[in-house]
Design an enzyme around this catalytic site. Structure first.
Site, PDB file in Angstrom:
ATOM      1  N   TYR A  40      69.324  27.718  36.010  1.00  0.00           N
ATOM      2  CA  TYR A  40      69.147  26.548  36.512  1.00  0.00           C
ATOM      3  C   TYR A  40      70.489  26.176  37.274  1.00  0.00           C
ATOM      4  CZ  TYR A  40      66.570  22.291  37.450  1.00  0.00           C
ATOM      5  OH  TYR A  40      65.957  21.094  37.967  1.00  0.00           O
ATOM      6  N   LYS A  95      40.257  36.269  34.665  1.00  0.00           N
ATOM      7  CA  LYS A  95      40.451  36.945  35.943  1.00  0.00           C
ATOM      8  C   LYS A  95      42.153  37.544  35.916  1.00  0.00           C
ATOM      9  CE  LYS A  95      38.882  38.690  39.847  1.00  0.00           C
ATOM     10  NZ  LYS A  95      37.642  39.136  40.237  1.00  0.00           N
ATOM     11  N   GLU A 137      37.831  33.086  44.230  1.00  0.00           N
ATOM     12  CA  GLU A 137      36.863  33.593  43.201  1.00  0.00           C
ATOM     13  C   GLU A 137      35.985  32.310  42.909  1.00  0.00           C
ATOM     14  OE1 GLU A 137      36.015  36.508  40.067  1.00  0.00           O
ATOM     15  OE2 GLU A 137      37.762  36.598  41.613  1.00  0.00           O
ATOM     16  N   ASP A 138      34.589  33.056  42.982  1.00  0.00           N
ATOM     17  CA  ASP A 138      33.355  31.792  42.455  1.00  0.00           C
ATOM     18  C   ASP A 138      33.202  30.582  43.156  1.00  0.00           C
ATOM     19  OD1 ASP A 138      32.870  34.012  40.547  1.00  0.00           O
ATOM     20  OD2 ASP A 138      33.697  32.682  38.955  1.00  0.00           O
ATOM     21  N   ALA A 196      21.223  38.262  49.723  1.00  0.00           N
ATOM     22  CA  ALA A 196      21.635  37.853  50.933  1.00  0.00           C
ATOM     23  C   ALA A 196      23.011  37.123  50.919  1.00  0.00           C
ATOM     24  CB  ALA A 196      20.913  37.567  52.110  1.00  0.00           C
ATOM     25  N   GLY A 197      23.535  37.042  49.670  1.00  0.00           N
ATOM     26  CA  GLY A 197      24.815  36.430  49.230  1.00  0.00           C
ATOM     27  C   GLY A 197      26.055  36.965  49.815  1.00  0.00           C
ATOM     28  N   ALA A 198      27.209  36.440  49.177  1.00  0.00           N
ATOM     29  CA  ALA A 198      28.167  36.702  49.814  1.00  0.00           C
ATOM     30  C   ALA A 198      28.648  38.517  49.483  1.00  0.00           C
ATOM     31  CB  ALA A 198      29.550  36.079  48.973  1.00  0.00           C
ATOM     32  N   ALA A 199      28.152  39.108  48.215  1.00  0.00           N
ATOM     33  CA  ALA A 199      28.501  40.312  47.969  1.00  0.00           C
ATOM     34  C   ALA A 199      27.647  41.120  48.791  1.00  0.00           C
ATOM     35  CB  ALA A 199      28.159  40.306  46.459  1.00  0.00           C
ATOM     36  N   ASN A 287      23.166  41.311  37.177  1.00  0.00           N
ATOM     37  CA  ASN A 287      23.760  41.326  35.788  1.00  0.00           C
ATOM     38  C   ASN A 287      23.190  40.105  35.273  1.00  0.00           C
ATOM     39  OD1 ASN A 287      25.393  43.313  34.524  1.00  0.00           O
ATOM     40  ND2 ASN A 287      27.250  42.759  35.975  1.00  0.00           N
ATOM     41  N   ASN A 319      33.997  45.642  39.229  1.00  0.00           N
ATOM     42  CA  ASN A 319      34.835  45.170  39.974  1.00  0.00           C
ATOM     43  C   ASN A 319      36.558  45.324  39.469  1.00  0.00           C
ATOM     44  OD1 ASN A 319      32.707  44.350  41.526  1.00  0.00           O
ATOM     45  ND2 ASN A 319      33.840  42.302  42.091  1.00  0.00           N
TER      46      ASN A 319
END
Length: 763
Positions: A40, A95, A137-138, A196-199, A287, A319
């Site tokens: 410092y 994560k 994420e999410d 038809a979602g993001a994935a 899942n 993933n």
């Protein structure tokens, strides 16, 4: 384990002993005033001034280059939905933990309290100077598409929404290999995407990058087939709308080659599978339950190539095979973005890795004789240690070739070695051990099951499928404790002192008496001693009523070893038993021998201990690289204590020339390969990374392993008994629940190995 018990276990795990799953650890010295003045004020001013002159110096003087932000607003968390930023924090910390243990990337998790796209983007942009990369994420769709698109365009660091691209990358690698096995071309196959979602959108886009034709793709959402004549379609759904005049999944599946499931459980029927083309490829990735039950699918079509999101079936689309390694490669070349070329490079690397010879360590972990590329192995396993050296270099090279790398890698061999060294401090070996035990659980008798911690461990190994516990002790006490911890399984409980066990106890006593009647043991004394739990438990293993034994939690080590040697005895060809401890150190796993039994072994004893330890190291899927430790280096002392170590090495070199072992060596030379190479270049260990230390006496080995455990917090698995005829393992006094669980896994793997050797002898 009941639902309530699992809930409580999860809450305790996150709350104790310290809330949360990650923490900040200093990387510089801080013991003295001088250290603090450098860390410092006033010393910190110097790097600040250098960064002011050139912002790129932030990578040289700070953690930015290895720091990723995991950012969420909690609007689409796992299967929980929109639970808000605070409630999403445990997931984001989790994560971060995965980033660290798989790729050695540091993480700050950041939960943003807004659902407004502009506010979210502004927040991330404002904090971006702190980080080398951003993992989104999410975040719910369709907002996730716009947020990622904008941040990628407006920031100069890698940004990736893993919910979209992680699944896309892993499933694309699996798809390429499945198509190869089915002898089909990606530009010819008919693909049905449920979801038809993001994935789902990201997966389908990536498949197109590899050649899938849009006219061959049918996508479905909750309303059915997305047709181009449907009104009010979002931009993303319109992108994959079909001209075909069909409405249902039933219709879409007829003659389809590939099914991609990112929707909900049990929506695919056997009839739908039957209607698909030859060698159908089915990725049921919902899942926790897939779009069709795995076994039902296999029973319906024997030509199916199937993957799921579950770890209990072959071909898990996980993933964790992607995001840690993709960011690792991106960070290491200071990429300004994660582009399509980098994602495709990751896909190809994963696809190619599945076709290479699998290391024995991975075969052992998954209980396979030999994993080979085929219908049940189209994607690497998450515990494959090669991932860190395979995927990041491919991603880094793609970044360089596509012009987004600001710091190119020049020495690829050195880079791969650096990547492998990053895994030295994690606990992958423990996970591999537990995973291997689960492949073929054995009956393990817990001789002190009326102790709470022992019973907790028995509950864990039962619930996790690691072992089949047999509980020994006072039955009333065990049942009471089981009720307290909600251990509701139907497991065998045995009280050696009870009347109901009289017949078995007398049977064991007679067998014991016959084996030792000429050593002063009477039938009466044999019957009396069988009331003692360790003798009874040992006889259970001897007589085949159990496969392995765990004891020693509440009694001194010598008092437990005695009945094991009397009843179980040593394996054929073994003249002395010994123990080794596996220590999970910062430099990686280390085996230390003999930590518990031989007080002052002779040269020949040391050689035998080294030989037995070598077999244990191999049992864990590692190549033993062994140093015989002393205070002396290669004859520098003529003292008999040093000389015996050298004599042991001479014996080993003569009898086992292929064994990688040398000494006598001081510990620092054994562990510092550069120092050993400089001073003793003739050593068989020169240039090698030692993973096994054999000590000259019990004092040295026992003190060393306990110092490592207490001062450095190194996790210990052991003492692992070596040289016994049957799998019996004795805990250290007052072992923790985790230590008992790990030792149980060792006992199970030991039983697997001994059973395998017996079968080989019988053939």
């Amino acid at each position: 384990m009941s639902k309530q018990s699992k809930r409580r276990e999860a809450l305790v795990y996150h709350a104790k002993p310290t809330p949360g799953k990650i923490k900040v650890v200093p990387t510089k010295k801080y013991a003295s005033q001088r250290d603090l003045s450098l860390a410092y004020s006033p010393g910190v001013a110097e790097p600040c001034l250098e960064i002011e002159k050139d912002k790129d110096n932030v990578y040289k003087y700070t953690t930015k280059g290895n720091l990723v932000a995991v950012i969420s607003n909690g609007t689409a968390v796992l299967g929980l939905g929109n639970i808000g930023p605070e409630a999403s924090k445990p997931v984001m910390e989790g994560k971060g933990l995965l980033f660290k243990i798989f790729a050695d990337i540091d993480v700050f998790d950041i939960e943003v309290d807004t659902e407004d796209i502009e506010e979210f983007i502004a927040t991330v942009k404002n904090i971006a100077p702190t980080f080398g990369g951003i993992n989104l994420e999410d975040i719910k769709a369709p907002e996730a598409f716009e947020i990622e698109r904008r941040l990628k365009a407006e920031l100069d660091i890698p940004v990736m929404h893993d919910d979209q691209h992680g699944t896309a990358i892993i499933s694309a690698a699996a798809l390429l290999n499945a198509l190869e096995l089915a002898d089909k071309k990606i530009d010819d196959v008919q693909i049905v995407v449920s979801g038809a979602g993001a994935a789902a959108i990201s997966c389908t886009r990536l498949y197109q990058s590899f050649g899938a034709k849009r006219e061959n793709i049918v996508m479905l959402d909750s309303k059915g087939v997305i047709r181009n004549d449907r009104e009010h379609l979002s931009t993303e759904k319109a992108e994959f709308s079909t001209h075909r005049k069909i409405d249902t999944l039933d219709e879409a599946m007829k003659d389809a080659d590939v099914f991609i499931g990112l929707s909900m459980a049990d929506i695919v029927s056997p009839e739908m599978l039957v209607s698909m083309s030859d060698n159908p490829i089915v990725f049921a990735m919902a899942n926790p339950d897939p779009e069709i039950n795995y076994q039902l699918a296999l029973d319906t079509r024997d030509d199916i190539i199937m993957a799921t999101g579950r770890s209990d079936h072959p071909n898990q689309v996980n993933n964790v095979l992607g995001f840690p390694f993709i960011f690792r490669g991106a960070l290491d070349v200071r990429a300004t973005k994660i582009n399509e070329e980098m994602k495709m490079a990751a896909v190809k690397a994963l696809s190619e890795l599945a076709k290479e010879a699998v290391p024995e360590q991975v075969n052992i972990a998954y209980g396979e004789t030999r994993l080979t590329f085929g219908r049940d192995y189209i994607i690497p396993k998450p515990f494959d240690p090669r991932l860190i050296a395979k995927v990041p270099p491919a991603v880094a090279k793609a970044a360089m070739d596509s012009g987004v790398a600001k710091e190119p890698i020049l020495d690829w061999e050195r880079y791969e070695n650096t990547l492998l060294e990053r895994l030295g401090s994690d606990n992958k070996l423990v996970r591999l051990l537990l995973n291997r035990a689960k492949t073929n659980p054995k009956r393990v008798v817990f001789a002190e099951a009326d102790r709470l911690d022992v019973l907790k461990a028995a509950q864990i190994v039962h619930d996790e499928g690691i072992a089949i516990p047999i509980l020994l002790g006072r039955k009333d006490a065990i049942i009471e404790l089981m009720e307290e911890i909600e251990f509701e399984a139907d497991v065998e409980i045995i009280d050696p002192k009870s009347d109901e066990e009289l017949s078995r106890k007398n049977k064991y006593a007679e067998v014991y008496w016959k084996s030792r009647k000429r050593r002063g043991v009477t039938l009466y004394s044999a019957e009396k001693i069988m009331r003692e739990r360790n003798y009874f438990a040992a006889m259970m293993v001897n007589e085949g009523d159990a496969d392995a034994l765990i004891s020693g939690y509440s009694r001194s080590y010598p008092s437990v070893v005695k009945p094991m040697l009397e009843l179980i005895g040593m394996a054929d060809g073994v003249s002395r038993v010994a123990t080794t401890n596996l220590m999970m150190t910062q430099r990686g796993p280390m085996f230390l021998s003999d930590t518990s039994i031989n007080i002052d072994p002779t040269a020949k004893d040391l050689a035998k201990i080294a030989q037995m330890t070598s077999r244990v190291v191999k049992m864990f899927g590692m190549e033993p690289v062994m140093a015989m430790i002393s205070y002396s280096n290669f004859g520098s002392s003529e003292n008999e204590r040093a000389r015996k170590v050298g004599e042991a090495v001479t014996y080993l070199h003569k009898k086992y020339p292929d064994m990688i072992v040398d000494g006598e060596l001081q510990t620092d030379f054994a562990l510092n390969s550069e120092m050993l190479q400089d001073i003793f270049p003739f050593s068989r260990l020169a240039g090698r990374r030692v993973n096994t230390l054999v000590f000259p006496n019990l004092d040295a080995a026992n003190i060393t392993y306990k110092l490592l455990k207490e001062l450095n917090g190194a996790e210990s698995i052991g003492p692992i008994m070596m040289g016994m005829r049957k799998p019996v393992h004795i805990l250290q006094l007052d072992a923790s629940v985790d230590e008992i669980v790990n030792m149980t896994a060792v006992a199970v793997v030991d039983a697997q190995e001994k059973s395998k050797r017996q079968m080989e002898k019988a053939q």
